[in-house]
Design a protein around this motif. Structure first.
Motif, short mmCIF file in Angstrom:
data_model
loop_
_atom_site.label_atom_id
_atom_site.label_comp_id
_atom_site.label_asym_id
_atom_site.label_seq_id
_atom_site.Cartn_x
_atom_site.Cartn_y
_atom_site.Cartn_z
N GLY A 52 0.74 -1.15 -0.09
CA GLY A 52 0.00 -0.11 0.04
C GLY A 52 0.83 1.44 0.03
O GLY A 52 0.26 2.45 0.37
N GLY A 53 2.30 1.12 -0.13
CA GLY A 53 3.04 2.35 -0.33
C GLY A 53 3.45 2.72 -1.89
O GLY A 53 3.77 1.71 -2.46
N TYR A 54 3.26 3.85 -2.06
CA TYR A 54 3.67 4.02 -3.57
C TYR A 54 4.37 5.55 -3.53
O TYR A 54 4.02 6.54 -2.74
CB TYR A 54 2.24 4.40 -4.41
CG TYR A 54 1.27 3.39 -4.34
CD1 TYR A 54 1.37 2.44 -5.37
CD2 TYR A 54 0.46 3.04 -3.37
CE1 TYR A 54 0.64 1.33 -5.50
CE2 TYR A 54 -0.41 1.85 -3.41
CZ TYR A 54 -0.35 1.14 -4.45
OH TYR A 54 -1.31 0.22 -4.46
N LYS A 55 5.60 5.59 -4.36
CA LYS A 55 6.42 6.66 -4.74
C LYS A 55 5.52 7.51 -5.74
O LYS A 55 4.55 7.24 -6.60
CB LYS A 55 7.56 6.15 -5.69
CG LYS A 55 8.63 6.39 -4.85
CD LYS A 55 10.08 5.92 -5.83
CE LYS A 55 11.13 5.64 -4.66
NZ LYS A 55 11.85 4.46 -5.10
N HIS A 56 5.70 8.82 -5.71
CA HIS A 56 5.11 9.75 -6.66
C HIS A 56 5.84 9.26 -8.03
O HIS A 56 6.99 8.94 -8.10
CB HIS A 56 5.65 11.13 -6.53
CG HIS A 56 4.82 12.10 -7.16
ND1 HIS A 56 5.10 12.42 -8.48
CD2 HIS A 56 3.93 13.12 -6.82
CE1 HIS A 56 4.23 13.18 -9.08
NE2 HIS A 56 3.50 13.81 -7.91
N PRO A 57 5.06 9.57 -9.25
CA PRO A 57 5.33 8.97 -10.60
C PRO A 57 6.63 9.67 -10.90
O PRO A 57 7.57 8.98 -11.64
CB PRO A 57 4.31 9.27 -11.57
CG PRO A 57 3.01 9.03 -10.57
CD PRO A 57 3.46 9.45 -9.18
N ASN A 58 6.78 10.83 -10.65
CA ASN A 58 7.99 11.53 -10.97
C ASN A 58 9.24 11.19 -10.35
O ASN A 58 10.45 11.11 -10.84
CB ASN A 58 7.62 13.13 -10.31
CG ASN A 58 6.79 13.75 -11.36
OD1 ASN A 58 6.58 13.39 -12.52
ND2 ASN A 58 6.31 14.72 -10.95
N ALA A 59 9.17 10.60 -9.05
CA ALA A 59 10.17 9.90 -8.45
C ALA A 59 10.89 8.66 -9.22
O ALA A 59 11.99 8.49 -9.62
CB ALA A 59 9.94 9.65 -7.09
N LEU A 60 10.07 8.11 -9.94
CA LEU A 60 10.34 6.92 -10.44
C LEU A 60 10.78 7.10 -12.02
O LEU A 60 11.94 6.55 -12.35
CB LEU A 60 9.26 5.84 -10.52
CG LEU A 60 9.24 4.74 -9.67
CD1 LEU A 60 8.04 3.69 -9.79
CD2 LEU A 60 10.42 3.97 -9.25
N ARG A 61 10.48 8.31 -12.28
CA ARG A 61 10.88 8.86 -13.54
C ARG A 61 12.30 9.30 -13.64
O ARG A 61 13.11 8.74 -14.51
CB ARG A 61 10.19 9.90 -14.15
CG ARG A 61 8.52 9.70 -14.69
CD ARG A 61 7.78 10.98 -14.94
NE ARG A 61 8.43 11.61 -16.21
CZ ARG A 61 8.35 12.96 -16.34
NH1 ARG A 61 7.87 13.58 -15.42
NH2 ARG A 61 9.17 13.61 -17.29
#
Length: 656
Positions: free
Chosen positions: A276-285
């Protein structure tokens, strides 16, 4: 090696029912396609010890009633996705209750990872016990029965172990288990035997099948350990304890080993095991762009729900990054890094026989890499076996004492025009009582005042002239044949119960107490551990003094740019394509909660100017993957261009 990988954990308790009940080939395939995934590491055995397939070498999870491993491999291969297979090697919790005598013990007979059996968590096995035979059989079974594209073995490394088997082995050899050196030497032999047994077992069935042994960090200077793998996977989750400094440091070392490698981050807000924990998409980009900008492929960690259903939110998150990576792959394969500077890693050069879990960067190495990145200096991280001749400057950070072999190597480097930037104790002989190389100074003693002050004899770019506080250990030296670039000022006294002043430290007594920074024909010497100090304090004066020194030693830098401090630049060459690729990245991690660094907003940067000095004529400059030509000026081997807009990551391609 595939560029867009997922590392799929599945550490699932026997207390959870209905394992894999919702697994669907169609849904599994749809999520891989949604995430633009081209390789996924699937699981044979988890940390709890269970197999996720029918097994004679292990036991299938008691709540699983079908071959989940086989189903995942079949589904992935059907759509062209590779499937390396994960086996937990160091952990097998179901077996710990049956054979606690096979577990690693410290000198006080405590276990690890948790130190007993009345706490939740895992316990690590020693490979100098019958457990190794069980593990080898489990690996052989997977390789024989499944179309695996590789084997990933987790939680392994050189260990210091005082279990009954290790103690008895040492005593049988006539050695004393109370001798730490003997215990560490046995740990080295045990790990070598383990990796050899695994390689031989696999090669008897499928010769050459890729194998990676994961210990959470590739130890700089241990090429022997790296070469036990077919490739390298740099586990480096910025929010999971590694931080954003670890990957550039590790990657700049790994690429020099000549092995294929990938950067492994995670989709989690924190670290492994987070549901249930998610990075911001910009972090993975940003994190995947950082991987390819450093010559690496990408891997993103995920964890499957016990019922076997892939999470759509996760694969949309991954897909946002991997759709960009897919468009950029053509400019990221077969690359070599262009570097002016070699950072001789403290981890590689200073004797560190015992592996310390959690200490993945080291303060001197981390501070040096942070300064090099912020100063836009093109660099590699090297060890004692590296060839120095390809660099203009070698940085010796803080603790690099010089033995006769390194002394000869550095003197050869000087004879060919190379320079060093040495700091703190670096450059001293192994006894630590004199300089082993000529840095224009003679060593007298460790400075008894701490902290003390540095007054540069030059203007810093952002600050007026002053006496700047340096918190780290300093060395007292005298000038011999060098040029003074700044002097030390001691405080009136050290802070003590009977002599203290103000809230922190005593002010400078405003006296010249000897050299603080010296330039000689061989380079520049700084009399403090400035890199460890920067890692700890982040003082602007520290960085600007060091960058002044590096720019003085690099009058013909390959790259200059006005990209702000948090930006990152690399320059890769693709020899087969006869082109260079200049990667520019910009993001600003911020702290949220207790020490977690996150990336959320990606602020565009405009009109970034770049100047490159290359040894080949350039006929075209363009943006990739957009394929838009970029105006440039070329004269006398110097290329100048302006990038109109940078958002997260941009590649500028220079064709020769």
């Amino acid at each position: 090696m595939r560029f867009r990988q997922v590392h799929l954990d599945f550490h699932t308790s026997e207390a959870i029912p209905h394992i894999g009940r919702q697994f669907s080939k169609q849904q599994f395939q749809a999520m891989l396609q949604k995430g633009s995934v081209d390789s996924i590491t699937v699981f044979s055995k988890c940390h709890h010890g269970w197999a996720y397939h029918p097994s004679e070498a292990n036991e299938i999870h008691p709540e699983l009633d079908f071959d989940l491993l086989g189903a995942m491999i079949e589904a992935a291969h059907e759509i062209g996705v590779k499937t390396p297979v994960y086996i937990s090697a160091g952990l097998d919790e179901k077996l710990t209750r049956r054979h606690p005598e096979w577990l690693i013990r410290d000198i006080n007979d405590n276990t690890n990872w948790v130190d007993g059996f009345m706490k939740p968590g895992y316990h690590q096995f020693c490979f100098n016990t019958p457990y190794l035979e069980i593990l080898v059989n489990q690996v052989e079974e997977v390789v024989r029965n499944y179309d695996a594209d590789g084997i990933f073995l987790d939680i392994v490394g050189v260990r210091q172990c005082y279990c009954h088997s290790c103690v008895q082995t040492l005593r049988n050899e006539g050695q004393d288990p109370r001798n730490k050196e003997a215990v560490l030497a046995l740990g080295e032999r045990t790990y070598t035997n383990y990796s050899t047994r695994i390689r031989e077992a696999i090669d008897r069935i499928k010769p050459g099948l890729p194998v990676f042994h994961n210990g959470g960090h590739i130890r700089r200077g241990r090429r022997d350990l790296a070469q036990m793998n077919s490739h390298l996977e740099l586990e480096s989750l910025p929010t999971g304890g590694w931080g954003y400094d670890h990957f550039p440091l590790s990657a700049r070392y790994a690429q020099g080993l000549g092995m294929d490698f990938l950067g492994m981050t995670g989709k989690f807000h924190t670290t492994w095991g987070e549901f249930g924990g998610y990075k911001h998409p910009n972090a993975l980009r940003y994190e995947t762009a950082l991987s390819i900008a450093n010559g690496a492929c990408c891997s993103i960690g995920d964890q499957l729900h016990p019922e076997g259903l892939m999470d759509p939110a996760t694969y949309e998150l991954i897909g946002a990054a991997y759709r960009e990576v897919e468009q950029k792959e053509a400019w990221c394969s077969g690359t070599k890094n262009i570097a002016d500077v070699a950072l001789l890693s403290c981890e590689a050069a200073v004797s560190q026989k015992e592996e310390k879990r959690g200490d993945r960067t080291g303060t001197s190495d981390a501070g040096a890499v942070r300064m090099l990145l912020e100063g836009k200096i093109l660099f590699d991280v090297v060890d004692l076996e590296s060839d120095f001749s390809q660099y203009k400057v070698v940085v010796l950070p803080d603790q690099i004492t010089v033995n006769p072999i390194l002394q000869t190597k550095l003197n050869d480097f000087f004879a060919k025009g190379g320079k060093v930037l040495a700091t703190g104790r670096s450059g001293l002989n192994e006894a630590g009582d004199a300089f082993a190389i000529d840095l224009g100074a003679a060593w007298e003693q460790e400075n008894p005042y701490k902290p003390d002050y540095f007054r540069p004899h030059f203007e810093l770019s952002s600050l007026q002239n002053a006496a700047f506080i340096f918190y780290s250990e300093g060395q007292q030296v005298r000038l011999t044949n060098g040029t003074l670039l700044g002097h030390r000022e001691n405080p009136y006294f050290n802070r003590d119960v009977f002599t203290f002043c103000s809230h922190q430290h005593t002010p400078s007594a405003q006296q010249d107490n000897g050299p603080g920074m010296i330039e000689s024909s061989n380079g520049i010497y700084f009399a403090w551990n400035v890199f460890a100090d920067y890692a700890d304090k982040g003082s602007l004066a520290l960085k600007e003094c060091v960058l002044y020194a590096l720019n003085r030693l690099l009058p013909d830098k390959t790259l200059n740019t006005n990209l702000p401090a948090q930006g990152i630049v690399t320059l890769m060459e693709q020899p087969a394509e006869q082109r260079f690729v200049n990667h520019l990245l910009y993001a600003t991690p911020v702290k949220r909660g207790s020490g977690v660094e996150v990336i959320e907003d990606l602020i565009p940067i405009y009109d970034t100017q770049v100047t490159l000095k290359l040894d080949k004529p350039i006929r075209r400059v363009y943006l990739a993957p957009q394929m838009e030509d970029l105006p440039f000026d070329a004269s006398n081997g110097t290329i100048r261009y302006t990038l109109p807009k940078l958002e997260c990551h941009q590649m500028v391609v220079l064709e020769s």
